[in-house]
Design a protein around this motif. Structure first.
Motif, short mmCIF file in Angstrom:
data_model
loop_
_atom_site.label_atom_id
_atom_site.label_comp_id
_atom_site.label_asym_id
_atom_site.label_seq_id
_atom_site.Cartn_x
_atom_site.Cartn_y
_atom_site.Cartn_z
N GLY A 251 0.88 -0.99 -0.13
CA GLY A 251 -0.35 0.18 0.17
C GLY A 251 0.91 0.75 0.19
O GLY A 251 0.60 2.68 -0.56
N ASP A 252 2.28 0.99 0.33
CA ASP A 252 3.00 2.63 0.37
C ASP A 252 3.77 2.11 -0.99
O ASP A 252 4.67 2.89 -0.44
CB ASP A 252 3.40 2.74 1.57
CG ASP A 252 4.92 1.16 2.44
OD1 ASP A 252 4.21 0.51 1.40
OD2 ASP A 252 5.55 0.96 2.93
N GLY A 253 3.89 1.47 -1.80
CA GLY A 253 4.53 1.54 -2.56
C GLY A 253 4.75 -0.02 -3.76
O GLY A 253 5.03 -0.33 -2.25
N TYR A 254 4.57 0.00 -4.86
CA TYR A 254 4.91 -1.40 -4.79
C TYR A 254 5.68 -1.34 -6.25
O TYR A 254 6.14 -3.04 -6.77
CB TYR A 254 3.98 -2.32 -5.23
CG TYR A 254 2.71 -1.36 -6.34
CD1 TYR A 254 3.19 -1.38 -7.61
CD2 TYR A 254 1.55 -0.66 -5.59
CE1 TYR A 254 1.94 -0.77 -8.45
CE2 TYR A 254 0.88 0.16 -5.65
CZ TYR A 254 1.03 -0.22 -7.52
OH TYR A 254 -0.31 0.49 -8.30
N GLN A 255 6.60 -0.34 -7.22
CA GLN A 255 7.14 -0.41 -8.17
C GLN A 255 8.06 -1.02 -8.22
O GLN A 255 8.06 -1.75 -9.66
CB GLN A 255 6.98 1.10 -8.58
CG GLN A 255 5.96 1.87 -9.04
CD GLN A 255 5.36 2.72 -7.89
OE1 GLN A 255 5.93 2.55 -6.66
NE2 GLN A 255 4.10 3.12 -7.83
N LEU A 256 8.91 -0.57 -7.38
CA LEU A 256 9.25 -2.08 -7.46
C LEU A 256 9.54 -3.15 -6.90
O LEU A 256 11.18 -4.51 -7.14
CB LEU A 256 11.02 -1.25 -6.34
CG LEU A 256 11.50 0.24 -6.69
CD1 LEU A 256 12.58 0.44 -5.53
CD2 LEU A 256 12.39 0.62 -7.85
N GLN A 257 8.86 -3.61 -7.02
CA GLN A 257 8.74 -4.96 -6.51
C GLN A 257 7.89 -5.30 -7.22
O GLN A 257 7.48 -6.02 -7.08
CB GLN A 257 8.10 -4.87 -4.87
CG GLN A 257 8.62 -4.39 -3.46
CD GLN A 257 8.16 -3.85 -2.39
OE1 GLN A 257 7.47 -2.64 -2.44
NE2 GLN A 257 7.80 -4.75 -1.83
N MET A 258 7.25 -4.71 -7.74
CA MET A 258 5.95 -5.79 -9.35
C MET A 258 6.65 -6.06 -10.52
O MET A 258 8.02 -5.71 -11.23
CB MET A 258 5.63 -4.73 -9.90
CG MET A 258 4.14 -5.14 -11.08
SD MET A 258 3.48 -6.51 -10.16
CE MET A 258 2.16 -4.80 -9.10
N ALA A 259 6.33 -7.45 -10.65
CA ALA A 259 7.88 -9.12 -11.23
C ALA A 259 6.54 -8.42 -12.37
O ALA A 259 5.27 -7.96 -12.89
CB ALA A 259 7.56 -10.33 -10.44
N GLU A 260 8.02 -8.84 -13.35
CA GLU A 260 6.87 -9.08 -14.80
C GLU A 260 6.77 -10.82 -14.88
O GLU A 260 7.26 -11.47 -14.44
CB GLU A 260 8.25 -8.61 -15.70
CG GLU A 260 8.80 -7.37 -15.72
CD GLU A 260 9.79 -6.57 -17.26
OE1 GLU A 260 9.84 -7.93 -17.78
OE2 GLU A 260 10.28 -5.53 -16.73
N VAL A 261 5.58 -10.51 -15.52
CA VAL A 261 4.52 -11.96 -15.41
C VAL A 261 4.78 -11.93 -17.45
O VAL A 261 4.13 -11.08 -17.80
CB VAL A 261 4.16 -12.53 -15.31
CG1 VAL A 261 3.36 -14.07 -14.67
CG2 VAL A 261 4.02 -12.42 -13.28
#
Length: 280
Positions: A251-261
């Motif tokens: 909820g505080d940010g996920y851009q660096l943790q969003m995987a490519e699938v």
């Protein structure tokens, strides 16, 4: 001397202008190089630190009532942390203490049981944030839930199972790869995979030696595609009641943790993420 004086007076301003121009070009070159360096440095930012959640099986001291080593004063975990859980048998599991922890195939338990679900290849690259250089020899421990949202070594019926957990060492390019299943979605959490980074496989024996704990997030489109499969039970319904913005981790940010699938059900899916660490 007098013959040269007019010439000298005429050429001196040109010389000064030439020096100023050359100096300006040098500054522009230095500035461009500095900008390039900054851009390169920022291209591999540090992965955010996150909670290990309640089911890490990494030797963490549980913050559970009735334990001699917990809970902490006040009875609550530190802000932002989730209490570590005893498993259903009242034990504190430590997968990292097992002799067979080094495994790339996460689908098979040491008992021989196999976790069902849509197959995936999890591809992680460890890089140093200073220049994006690969971190060879570092170890990654990952774990995630089953297709129906349960965790091995903790959930009822899975106490003796240790599938969907494993450790691998990064190769010379900083890469580690696991084969597993696409995780399900249980109530209250966005679909995710947990991981911890250790300096080496030899030191991946207890959470006390970890360098970083984080989680990767899975994109909604891929989740909806996978959760249409009957093996994923209530995952699709659970996904409809959570969002990345309302998730207590992302909820505080996920851009660096969003995987490519990428991929599909027939060929299997690839889950890719670059993980930046500061090793200085």
């Amino acid at each position: 001397m007098n013959k040269n004086t007019p010439a000298d007076n005429h050429t001196q301003p040109d010389s000064r202008r030439r020096n100023l121009i050359l100096g300006g070009l040098s500054l522009l070159t230095v500035s461009a190089c500095a900008q390039k360096h900054v851009t390169k440095a920022l291209s591999c930012p540090i992965i955010p630190e996150e909670t290990a959640g309640p089911y890490p099986a990494d030797g963490s001291n549980p913050m559970a009532q009735g334990r001699p080593d917990g809970p902490p004063p006040g009875g609550n975990p530190p802000p932002g942390e989730m209490p570590m859980q005893l498993n259903a048998g009242g034990e504190t599991p430590n997968f990292l203490a097992r002799s067979d922890k080094m495994r790339s195939d996460l689908t098979r338990s040491s008992t021989g049981a196999i976790a069902g679900g849509i197959p995936v290849r999890i591809n992680l690259q460890l890089v140093n944030t200073g220049g994006c250089t690969p971190l060879a020899g570092y170890a990654v421990y990952i774990w995630h839930c089953t297709a129906d949202g349960r965790y091995s070594m903790y959930s009822d019926g899975l106490l003796k199972e240790d599938f969907l957990r494993g450790v691998q060492s990064a190769d010379q390019a900083g890469n580690v790869q696991f084969t597993s299943i696409f995780p399900g979605c249980y109530a209250g959490r966005w679909p995710h995979i947990h991981f911890e980074i250790y300096p080496s496989a030899e030191q991946a024996t207890d959470s006390a030696y970890k360098l970083k704990t984080s989680q990767l997030a899975l994109p909604e489109a891929a989740c909806r595609q996978v959760y249409a499969h009957s093996a994923y039970g209530s995952s699709l319904a659970n996904l409809g009641h959570i969002s990345l913005d309302s998730d207590n981790v992302f909820g505080d940010g996920y851009q660096l943790q969003m995987a490519e699938v990428s991929g599909d059900e027939k060929q299997g899916y690839n889950i890719d993420l670059k993980i930046g660490l500061s090793t200085i």
